[in-house]
Design an enzyme around this catalytic site. Structure first.
Site, PDB file in Angstrom:
ATOM      1  N   TYR A 202       0.856  -1.187   0.000  1.00  0.00           N
ATOM      2  CA  TYR A 202       0.000   0.000   0.000  1.00  0.00           C
ATOM      3  C   TYR A 202       0.899   1.246   0.000  1.00  0.00           C
ATOM      4  O   TYR A 202       1.840   1.332   0.802  1.00  0.00           O
ATOM      5  CB  TYR A 202      -0.902  -0.063   1.246  1.00  0.00           C
ATOM      6  CG  TYR A 202      -1.584   1.227   1.563  1.00  0.00           C
ATOM      7  CD1 TYR A 202      -2.460   1.799   0.648  1.00  0.00           C
ATOM      8  CD2 TYR A 202      -1.355   1.884   2.763  1.00  0.00           C
ATOM      9  CE1 TYR A 202      -3.080   3.000   0.927  1.00  0.00           C
ATOM     10  CE2 TYR A 202      -1.979   3.083   3.053  1.00  0.00           C
ATOM     11  CZ  TYR A 202      -2.837   3.637   2.128  1.00  0.00           C
ATOM     12  OH  TYR A 202      -3.441   4.833   2.401  1.00  0.00           O
TER      13      TYR A 202
ATOM     14  N   LYS B  59     -11.698  -1.003   5.240  1.00  0.00           N
ATOM     15  CA  LYS B  59     -12.100  -1.591   3.966  1.00  0.00           C
ATOM     16  C   LYS B  59     -13.189  -2.658   4.187  1.00  0.00           C
ATOM     17  O   LYS B  59     -14.225  -2.342   4.704  1.00  0.00           O
ATOM     18  CB  LYS B  59     -10.856  -2.147   3.264  1.00  0.00           C
ATOM     19  CG  LYS B  59      -9.683  -1.137   3.216  1.00  0.00           C
ATOM     20  CD  LYS B  59     -10.044   0.073   2.429  1.00  0.00           C
ATOM     21  CE  LYS B  59      -9.070   1.233   2.427  1.00  0.00           C
ATOM     22  NZ  LYS B  59      -7.944   1.335   3.262  1.00  0.00           N
TER      23      LYS B  59
ATOM     24  N   ASP C 103      -0.144  -7.947   5.564  1.00  0.00           N
ATOM     25  CA  ASP C 103      -1.333  -7.101   5.435  1.00  0.00           C
ATOM     26  C   ASP C 103      -2.403  -7.879   4.654  1.00  0.00           C
ATOM     27  O   ASP C 103      -2.260  -8.109   3.457  1.00  0.00           O
ATOM     28  CB  ASP C 103      -0.939  -5.805   4.706  1.00  0.00           C
ATOM     29  CG  ASP C 103      -2.060  -4.786   4.646  1.00  0.00           C
ATOM     30  OD1 ASP C 103      -3.230  -5.200   4.633  1.00  0.00           O
ATOM     31  OD2 ASP C 103      -1.755  -3.582   4.600  1.00  0.00           O
TER      32      ASP C 103
HETATM   33  C1  LIG Z   1      -3.707  -2.730   1.819  1.00  0.00           C
HETATM   34  C2  LIG Z   1      -3.860  -1.538   2.706  1.00  0.00           C
HETATM   35  N1  LIG Z   1      -3.217  -1.511   3.880  1.00  0.00           N
HETATM   36  C3  LIG Z   1      -3.324  -0.461   4.718  1.00  0.00           C
HETATM   37  C4  LIG Z   1      -4.055   0.661   4.371  1.00  0.00           C
HETATM   38  C5  LIG Z   1      -4.138   1.818   5.327  1.00  0.00           C
HETATM   39  O1  LIG Z   1      -5.357   1.796   5.987  1.00  0.00           O
HETATM   40  P1  LIG Z   1      -6.079   3.073   6.624  1.00  0.00           P
HETATM   41  O2  LIG Z   1      -6.471   3.975   5.502  1.00  0.00           O
HETATM   42  O3  LIG Z   1      -7.225   2.479   7.372  1.00  0.00           O
HETATM   43  O4  LIG Z   1      -5.071   3.724   7.528  1.00  0.00           O
HETATM   44  C6  LIG Z   1      -4.751   0.676   3.170  1.00  0.00           C
HETATM   45  C7  LIG Z   1      -5.554   1.847   2.790  1.00  0.00           C
HETATM   46  O5  LIG Z   1      -5.983   2.008   1.642  1.00  0.00           O
HETATM   47  C8  LIG Z   1      -4.650  -0.451   2.299  1.00  0.00           C
HETATM   48  O6  LIG Z   1      -5.263  -0.481   1.100  1.00  0.00           O
END
Ligand SMILES: Cc1ncc(COP(=O)(O)O)c(C=O)c1O
Length: 414
Positions: free
Chosen positions: A133, A230, A205
């Site tokens: 990400y 998500k 993740d």
């Molecule tokens: C795969 C992934 N990990 C972590 C995150 C970060 O999450 P947050 O926006 O809840 O901080 C995202 C956000 O789009 C994501 O797509």
């Protein structure tokens, strides 16, 4: 930071309880999402979990409070350390991910940054998938590197690239898959073996796949992280994060979380508990819609490339079959000849919303010509598979025929 690790078992207000296995509440995931972590309220007999907004908790005798706050006795003293509603969410996510214990955070980034801060000290090395990400990439490049951490981004589709970066100082491996932007995969079980051999923490993740489609802990991962924002909460109305790990690791991570302070709020925990009850239904629908859309796009003359692990043409389709139960709810593709074509295409959509994020009941879309990866150079984009006209699509739970018709009419205009 080493001192913090040694101190973990004595963490103030941090207990080391494992979740109880609730055999009587069903073994299958469709039943667990509804009941796991929850119980009938003994006072009201209500079957849903209450929201407890209290930040502080009072006891009849001072020593009872001290037992909880200082001496690790289960209970609640101050909500940054533990809160009854958050605790229910933490049990639920731990059960769904087949781990011993969970933590609720205020965002996915709070979960990821807290885990990295718990297990790394300056001069330690970390190996990270280059398809992570972009926020995780930014966190590591802008902050951790500057603080003296050594970060290696690698193409993790080939485990040899990971092996090539291992040194005696490698302390953590961070992977995610299916991964932004081309839904590429890494071999989770093989990387887990490698991480074990070199005694590095393997952090994964699992936001894209969710525990419905993939359980990384079963494949040897130490700590699973999630953006709860998500699919888990699922309705684009919660910003949250989570970790699932062993009980010992939970105590270590919680010790950091208590002082970094980014814990999940009770109302967000409650919305997420409620959202998770339909997780299996929603993720199965997202997956079914994605497969149909990917197959439609593959046959469309205005589409050059389609990326979806459920397509036989996906280079890692066999690996997807090995480690996933379903192929997930994200589809990427390239349309037209240029980035402008991708942007024109999304501007013509009627039902599908031009917005960031994913895993929502609503279909959400972004094109690299305007809304996605603008901070990357052209060279960086190509290196992770973003070609001209690139579009990232998170199909919602709408009727797939309406989504396909919307895509078709928008493509007819470019
Ligand atoms: C795969 C992934 N990990 C972590 C995150 C970060 O999450 P947050 O926006 O809840 O901080 C995202 C956000 O789009 C994501 O797509």
């Amino acid at each position: 930071m080493n001192e913090k690790k040694e101190d973990a078992s004595k963490g103030i207000g941090v207990t080391k309880d494992k979740i109880e296995v609730q055999e009587d509440l069903g073994k299958r995931i469709g039943t667990k999402v509804v009941h796991a972590g929850e119980s009938i309220n003994p006072f009201t007999r209500g079957i849903t979990t209450n929201i407890d907004f209290s930040t502080t908790f009072a006891y009849d005798i001072a020593d009872q409070w001290a037992d909880v706050f200082y001496h690790g006795k289960p209970g609640f003293a101050y909500s940054r350390h533990a809160n009854p509603t958050r605790s229910v969410f933490e049990k639920k996510i731990a059960i769904l991910e087949n781990g011993e214990a969970g933590i609720g955070f205020s965002s996915g980034m709070a979960a990821i940054s807290t885990v990295f801060s718990t297990y790394l000290k300056p001069s330690d090395e970390i190996i990270v998938t280059d398809r992570c990400y972009p926020g995780t990439r930014h966190l590591l490049n802008q902050y951790f590197k500057e603080w003296g951490f050594i970060v290696h981004f690698v193409d993790a589709t080939d485990i040899e690239n990971i092996k090539a970066k291992i040194t005696n100082n490698t302390k953590l491996i961070h992977m995610e898959c299916p991964a932004n932007p081309t839904l590429s995969l890494c071999d989770i079980a093989e990387i887990a073996k490698l991480a074990k051999e070199i005694q590095a923490k393997f952090v994964f993740d699992n936001t894209f796949a969710t525990p419905i489609n993939q359980n990384p802990i079963d494949l040897g991962v130490n700590i699973v992280v999630h953006s709860v924002t998500k699919y888990l909460s699922g309705h684009s109305d919660v910003l949250g994060g989570a970790t699932v790990s062993s009980a010992d690791e939970r105590a270590e991570i919680m010790n950091t979380a208590v002082y970094f302070g980014g814990v999940m709020q009770p109302f967000d925990a409650w919305l997420t508990i409620r959202g998770i009850k339909t997780l299996e239904l929603r993720v199965n629908r997202h997956t079914e819609n994605s497969q149909a859309i990917a197959e439609f796009l593959e046959d469309h003359p205005k589409i050059r490339e389609v990326y979806y692990p459920g397509l036989i043409s996906h280079p890692q389709h066999q690996l997807a079959k090995k480690q996933m139960r379903g192929f997930g709810g994200m589809v990427s593709f390239c349309t037209g000849k240029s980035d402008k074509d991708g942007v024109d295409f999304i501007n013509n959509l009627k039902i599908i919303k031009r917005a960031t994020s994913l895993g929502s009941t609503s279909s959400l879309i972004q094109a690299s010509g305007s809304m996605l990866y603008l901070e990357f150079t052209e060279e960086e984009k190509r290196s992770i598979g973003i070609n001209p006209g690139f579009v990232r699509f998170s199909p919602g739970i709408e009727d797939k025929d309406d989504i396909i018709e919307d895509i078709d009419q928008a493509l007819s205009k470019i």
